[in-house]
Motif scaffolding. Structure first.
Motif, PDB file in Angstrom:
ATOM      1  N   MET A   1     114.962  -3.650 -56.210  1.00 54.88           N
ATOM      2  CA  MET A   1     114.970  -4.424 -55.012  1.00 54.88           C
ATOM      3  C   MET A   1     114.646  -3.514 -53.836  1.00 54.88           C
ATOM      4  SD  MET A   1     118.091  -6.820 -53.496  1.00 54.88           S
ATOM      5  CE  MET A   1     118.690  -7.049 -55.124  1.00 54.88           C
ATOM      6  N   LYS A   2     113.698  -3.928 -53.041  1.00 54.01           N
ATOM      7  CA  LYS A   2     113.297  -3.141 -51.879  1.00 54.01           C
ATOM      8  C   LYS A   2     114.370  -3.214 -50.802  1.00 54.01           C
ATOM      9  CE  LYS A   2     109.406  -2.705 -48.726  1.00 54.01           C
ATOM     10  NZ  LYS A   2     108.137  -3.297 -48.303  1.00 54.01           N
ATOM     11  N   LEU A   3     114.736  -2.085 -50.268  1.00 62.69           N
ATOM     12  CA  LEU A   3     115.758  -2.031 -49.237  1.00 62.69           C
ATOM     13  C   LEU A   3     115.138  -2.156 -47.855  1.00 62.69           C
ATOM     14  CD1 LEU A   3     117.931   0.913 -50.591  1.00 62.69           C
ATOM     15  CD2 LEU A   3     118.384  -1.522 -50.785  1.00 62.69           C
ATOM     16  N   ARG A   4     115.883  -2.756 -46.966  1.00 61.10           N
ATOM     17  CA  ARG A   4     115.446  -2.905 -45.576  1.00 61.10           C
ATOM     18  C   ARG A   4     115.402  -1.525 -44.932  1.00 61.10           C
ATOM     19  NH1 ARG A   4     114.848  -6.803 -41.891  1.00 61.10           N
ATOM     20  NH2 ARG A   4     115.311  -8.395 -43.414  1.00 61.10           N
ATOM     21  N   LYS A   5     114.338  -1.250 -44.211  1.00 62.85           N
ATOM     22  CA  LYS A   5     114.159   0.058 -43.586  1.00 62.85           C
ATOM     23  C   LYS A   5     115.054   0.233 -42.361  1.00 62.85           C
ATOM     24  CE  LYS A   5     109.380   0.527 -45.074  1.00 62.85           C
ATOM     25  NZ  LYS A   5     107.995   0.595 -44.656  1.00 62.85           N
ATOM     26  N   LYS A   6     115.293  -0.844 -41.646  1.00 63.06           N
ATOM     27  CA  LYS A   6     116.064  -0.758 -40.411  1.00 63.06           C
ATOM     28  C   LYS A   6     117.455  -1.321 -40.618  1.00 63.06           C
ATOM     29  CE  LYS A   6     111.996  -1.215 -37.489  1.00 63.06           C
ATOM     30  NZ  LYS A   6     111.363  -1.945 -36.407  1.00 63.06           N
ATOM     31  N   GLU A   7     118.318  -1.032 -39.688  1.00 57.70           N
ATOM     32  CA  GLU A   7     119.671  -1.579 -39.688  1.00 57.70           C
ATOM     33  C   GLU A   7     119.604  -3.093 -39.431  1.00 57.70           C
ATOM     34  OE1 GLU A   7     122.770   0.057 -39.885  1.00 57.70           O
ATOM     35  OE2 GLU A   7     121.637   1.808 -40.538  1.00 57.70           O
ATOM     36  N   TYR A   8     120.614  -3.783 -39.888  1.00 56.31           N
ATOM     37  CA  TYR A   8     120.722  -5.208 -39.577  1.00 56.31           C
ATOM     38  C   TYR A   8     121.258  -5.358 -38.158  1.00 56.31           C
ATOM     39  CZ  TYR A   8     119.954  -6.400 -44.457  1.00 56.31           C
ATOM     40  OH  TYR A   8     119.404  -6.546 -45.694  1.00 56.31           O
ATOM     41  N   GLY A   9     120.860  -6.454 -37.518  1.00 57.68           N
ATOM     42  CA  GLY A   9     121.346  -6.746 -36.184  1.00 57.68           C
ATOM     43  C   GLY A   9     122.684  -7.467 -36.251  1.00 57.68           C
ATOM     44  N   ASP A  10     123.054  -8.076 -35.121  1.00 62.08           N
ATOM     45  CA  ASP A  10     124.328  -8.791 -35.062  1.00 62.08           C
ATOM     46  C   ASP A  10     124.180 -10.180 -34.436  1.00 62.08           C
ATOM     47  OD1 ASP A  10     123.850  -8.127 -32.438  1.00 62.08           O
ATOM     48  OD2 ASP A  10     125.752  -7.102 -32.126  1.00 62.08           O
ATOM     49  N   ARG A  11     122.986 -10.742 -34.518  1.00 60.91           N
ATOM     50  CA  ARG A  11     122.708 -12.031 -33.889  1.00 60.91           C
ATOM     51  C   ARG A  11     123.096 -13.231 -34.749  1.00 60.91           C
ATOM     52  NH1 ARG A  11     120.237 -12.407 -28.870  1.00 60.91           N
ATOM     53  NH2 ARG A  11     119.804 -10.314 -28.164  1.00 60.91           N
ATOM     54  N   ASN A  12     123.261 -13.042 -36.064  1.00 55.58           N
ATOM     55  CA  ASN A  12     123.732 -14.121 -36.928  1.00 55.58           C
ATOM     56  C   ASN A  12     124.550 -13.531 -38.066  1.00 55.58           C
ATOM     57  OD1 ASN A  12     122.188 -13.866 -39.545  1.00 55.58           O
ATOM     58  ND2 ASN A  12     120.422 -14.138 -38.193  1.00 55.58           N
ATOM     59  N   MET A  13     125.264 -14.385 -38.777  1.00 58.52           N
ATOM     60  CA  MET A  13     126.135 -13.933 -39.854  1.00 58.52           C
ATOM     61  C   MET A  13     125.541 -14.183 -41.241  1.00 58.52           C
ATOM     62  SD  MET A  13     129.735 -15.365 -38.310  1.00 58.52           S
ATOM     63  CE  MET A  13     130.677 -14.867 -39.728  1.00 58.52           C
ATOM     64  N   VAL A  14     124.393 -14.856 -41.320  1.00 55.32           N
ATOM     65  CA  VAL A  14     123.881 -15.311 -42.614  1.00 55.32           C
ATOM     66  C   VAL A  14     122.640 -14.580 -43.113  1.00 55.32           C
ATOM     67  CG1 VAL A  14     124.850 -17.625 -42.322  1.00 55.32           C
ATOM     68  CG2 VAL A  14     122.517 -17.170 -41.565  1.00 55.32           C
ATOM     69  N   GLY A  15     121.941 -13.902 -42.255  1.00 52.28           N
ATOM     70  CA  GLY A  15     120.654 -13.313 -42.617  1.00 52.28           C
ATOM     71  C   GLY A  15     120.704 -12.356 -43.790  1.00 52.28           C
ATOM     72  N   LYS A  16     121.664 -11.469 -43.773  1.00 55.92           N
ATOM     73  CA  LYS A  16     121.776 -10.475 -44.841  1.00 55.92           C
ATOM     74  C   LYS A  16     122.039 -11.150 -46.188  1.00 55.92           C
ATOM     75  CE  LYS A  16     124.051  -6.034 -45.633  1.00 55.92           C
ATOM     76  NZ  LYS A  16     125.017  -5.077 -45.089  1.00 55.92           N
ATOM     77  N   THR A  17     122.890 -12.165 -46.193  1.00 54.40           N
ATOM     78  CA  THR A  17     123.198 -12.887 -47.424  1.00 54.40           C
ATOM     79  C   THR A  17     121.995 -13.683 -47.905  1.00 54.40           C
ATOM     80  OG1 THR A  17     125.499 -13.059 -46.720  1.00 54.40           O
ATOM     81  CG2 THR A  17     124.798 -14.508 -48.501  1.00 54.40           C
ATOM     82  N   ILE A  18     121.278 -14.321 -46.995  1.00 50.56           N
ATOM     83  CA  ILE A  18     120.074 -15.061 -47.369  1.00 50.56           C
ATOM     84  C   ILE A  18     119.073 -14.115 -48.011  1.00 50.56           C
ATOM     85  CG2 ILE A  18     118.045 -16.286 -46.463  1.00 50.56           C
ATOM     86  CD1 ILE A  18     119.962 -17.581 -44.390  1.00 50.56           C
ATOM     87  N   GLU A  19     118.865 -12.963 -47.402  1.00 54.06           N
ATOM     88  CA  GLU A  19     117.923 -11.987 -47.950  1.00 54.06           C
ATOM     89  C   GLU A  19     118.360 -11.527 -49.342  1.00 54.06           C
ATOM     90  OE1 GLU A  19     115.588  -8.060 -46.418  1.00 54.06           O
ATOM     91  OE2 GLU A  19     117.758  -8.094 -46.075  1.00 54.06           O
ATOM     92  N   ARG A  20     119.645 -11.209 -49.498  1.00 53.55           N
ATOM     93  CA  ARG A  20     120.152 -10.738 -50.793  1.00 53.55           C
ATOM     94  C   ARG A  20     119.987 -11.797 -51.880  1.00 53.55           C
ATOM     95  NH1 ARG A  20     124.665 -11.771 -53.216  1.00 53.55           N
ATOM     96  NH2 ARG A  20     125.770 -12.450 -51.347  1.00 53.55           N
ATOM     97  N   LEU A  21     120.393 -13.041 -51.592  1.00 50.28           N
ATOM     98  CA  LEU A  21     120.284 -14.115 -52.584  1.00 50.28           C
ATOM     99  C   LEU A  21     118.834 -14.434 -52.917  1.00 50.28           C
ATOM    100  CD1 LEU A  21     123.085 -16.516 -51.288  1.00 50.28           C
ATOM    101  CD2 LEU A  21     123.143 -15.085 -53.359  1.00 50.28           C
ATOM    102  N   ARG A  22     117.982 -14.438 -51.890  1.00 49.62           N
ATOM    103  CA  ARG A  22     116.555 -14.707 -52.114  1.00 49.62           C
ATOM    104  C   ARG A  22     115.967 -13.681 -53.062  1.00 49.62           C
ATOM    105  NH1 ARG A  22     112.211 -12.426 -50.239  1.00 49.62           N
ATOM    106  NH2 ARG A  22     113.232 -11.324 -48.525  1.00 49.62           N
TER     107      ARG A  22
END
Length: 80
Positions: A1-22
């Protein structure tokens, strides 16, 4: 699985989970976006990338359709 190059932001609570599940389900980002658009959610690749990176807020429609595509309950997207 390709890892995100940049840090995650703090504008929403679901993005990281959506990306992981996708990625776990083997769905390419462009295919996920296409499915969202087919279901009636108007989103473009840049906006979706920013949603997953948590650098912009997610709308209720985006969260709803993402959960449907991923086959999970909406509240599961909020799990940390």
């Amino acid at each position: 699985m390709k890892l995100r190059k940049k840090e995650y932001g703090d504008r929403n609570m679901v993005g990281k989970t959506i990306e992981r599940l996708r990625k776990e389900k083997g769905i390419k980002q462009k295919d996920f976006i296409s499915r969202m658009q087919t279901m009636g959610c108007d989103i473009n690749p840049t906006s979706f990338s920013k949603l997953e990176g948590q650098v912009r807020a997610a709308t209720d429609r985006e969260i709803y359709f993402a959960a449907r595509i991923l086959g999970v309950k909406v509240d599961e997207l909020f799990e940390i």
